[in-house]
Design a protein around this motif. Sequence first.
Motif, mmCIF file in Angstrom:
data_model
loop_
_atom_site.group_PDB
_atom_site.id
_atom_site.type_symbol
_atom_site.label_atom_id
_atom_site.label_comp_id
_atom_site.label_asym_id
_atom_site.label_seq_id
_atom_site.Cartn_x
_atom_site.Cartn_y
_atom_site.Cartn_z
ATOM 1 N N LYS A 106 20.569 -51.558 -62.633
ATOM 2 C CA LYS A 106 19.869 -50.434 -61.988
ATOM 3 C C LYS A 106 18.558 -50.895 -61.345
ATOM 4 O O LYS A 106 18.220 -50.487 -60.234
ATOM 5 C CB LYS A 106 19.598 -49.335 -63.012
ATOM 6 N N ASP A 107 17.828 -51.778 -62.041
ATOM 7 C CA ASP A 107 16.562 -52.289 -61.508
ATOM 8 C C ASP A 107 16.765 -53.251 -60.350
ATOM 9 O O ASP A 107 16.030 -53.206 -59.366
ATOM 10 C CB ASP A 107 15.767 -53.008 -62.614
ATOM 11 N N GLU A 108 17.749 -54.146 -60.487
ATOM 12 C CA GLU A 108 17.914 -55.228 -59.508
ATOM 13 C C GLU A 108 18.865 -54.889 -58.359
ATOM 14 O O GLU A 108 18.698 -55.402 -57.257
ATOM 15 C CB GLU A 108 18.416 -56.499 -60.208
ATOM 16 N N LYS A 109 19.884 -54.109 -58.646
ATOM 17 C CA LYS A 109 20.909 -53.802 -57.629
ATOM 18 C C LYS A 109 21.239 -52.311 -57.660
ATOM 19 O O LYS A 109 22.360 -51.919 -57.975
ATOM 20 C CB LYS A 109 22.178 -54.607 -57.905
ATOM 21 N N PRO A 110 20.266 -51.461 -57.349
ATOM 22 C CA PRO A 110 20.530 -50.023 -57.416
ATOM 23 C C PRO A 110 21.693 -49.587 -56.520
ATOM 24 O O PRO A 110 22.364 -48.592 -56.805
ATOM 25 C CB PRO A 110 19.211 -49.379 -56.980
ATOM 26 N N GLU B 233 22.159 -52.164 -71.863
ATOM 27 C CA GLU B 233 21.102 -53.098 -71.463
ATOM 28 C C GLU B 233 21.461 -53.793 -70.148
ATOM 29 O O GLU B 233 20.620 -53.958 -69.264
ATOM 30 C CB GLU B 233 20.866 -54.128 -72.565
ATOM 31 N N SER C 199 21.093 -51.338 -67.295
ATOM 32 C CA SER C 199 19.675 -51.087 -67.028
ATOM 33 C C SER C 199 19.117 -52.147 -66.070
ATOM 34 O O SER C 199 18.371 -51.835 -65.147
ATOM 35 C CB SER C 199 18.891 -51.099 -68.351
ATOM 36 N N VAL C 200 19.506 -53.400 -66.281
ATOM 37 C CA VAL C 200 19.070 -54.477 -65.391
ATOM 38 C C VAL C 200 19.722 -54.322 -64.024
ATOM 39 O O VAL C 200 19.069 -54.513 -62.990
ATOM 40 C CB VAL C 200 19.365 -55.861 -66.009
ATOM 41 N N ASN D 252 28.388 -48.079 -62.832
ATOM 42 C CA ASN D 252 28.190 -47.179 -63.962
ATOM 43 C C ASN D 252 29.266 -46.085 -63.974
ATOM 44 O O ASN D 252 29.865 -45.810 -65.016
ATOM 45 C CB ASN D 252 26.791 -46.555 -63.908
ATOM 46 N N HIS E 4 20.688 -60.811 -65.530
ATOM 47 C CA HIS E 4 20.335 -61.241 -64.172
ATOM 48 C C HIS E 4 21.333 -62.288 -63.664
ATOM 49 O O HIS E 4 21.798 -62.215 -62.521
ATOM 50 C CB HIS E 4 18.910 -61.805 -64.182
ATOM 51 N N LYS F 161 17.688 -59.964 -70.662
ATOM 52 C CA LYS F 161 17.615 -59.681 -69.216
ATOM 53 C C LYS F 161 17.990 -60.890 -68.379
ATOM 54 O O LYS F 161 18.553 -60.739 -67.296
ATOM 55 C CB LYS F 161 16.217 -59.193 -68.841
ATOM 56 N N TYR G 10 24.653 -50.157 -58.811
ATOM 57 C CA TYR G 10 24.538 -49.536 -60.137
ATOM 58 C C TYR G 10 25.337 -48.242 -60.237
ATOM 59 O O TYR G 10 26.111 -48.056 -61.180
ATOM 60 C CB TYR G 10 23.077 -49.272 -60.502
#
Length: 195
Positions: free
Chosen positions: A172-176, A166, A169-170, A183, A103, A99, A179
């Motif tokens: 998506k969490d940090e920069k939706p 992976e 996924s990060v 994607n 990041h 991660k 994302y």
Amino acid sequence: MSKNSDYYIELNNKVEKILKKCEFLGSGHNGIVYSINNKKVIKIFKYKKVCQKEYSILKKTKDSKYFPDVYDWGDYYIIRDYVGGERLDKYIKKKGFNKKIAHNIIKLIKEFERLHFNKLDIRCKDLYVGKNFSLTVIDPKNNYSKNVIYPRHLMKGLNKLGALDEFLSVVKDEKPDVYEFWNLKIREYLDKGIK
């Protein structure tokens, strides 16, 4: 870098003296890199235009922690910081993805935007992983001249290394906000079967 030293470039006396004390590090499509010491390298280019383009990018990114500092340059050479660490693709093969690297890649792309790059992309082999998973760009190309609006080659490389999901996924969490776009674009690209 691959072995590719079948060309001749006439250099000035100062550069020739430097090269006599250098250690060969590697060669690629655009030139040869030698270690001057453990802090600096000299990159000798095949073509003046390629050297000028890389120098121009490094000059514009001189205040960025993601790019090496330049100390001297000429028509066919650049003397810049030595970048330690390990190439991102080789690092992932040996130690896996995490991660913190994801990041830092997100932060790197944000830095590309801050620098007004038209090309928001980089190849895995042009990124080096250093202490605390820091990233450094070693071979900037076409960042202001080529238009790539998402990290296509980077994600293609991560996909080949089994790390794309992976990474996303990060993201998506940090920069939706990015994302969905990243994607969608990489899935379309990969579904087309473009090699």
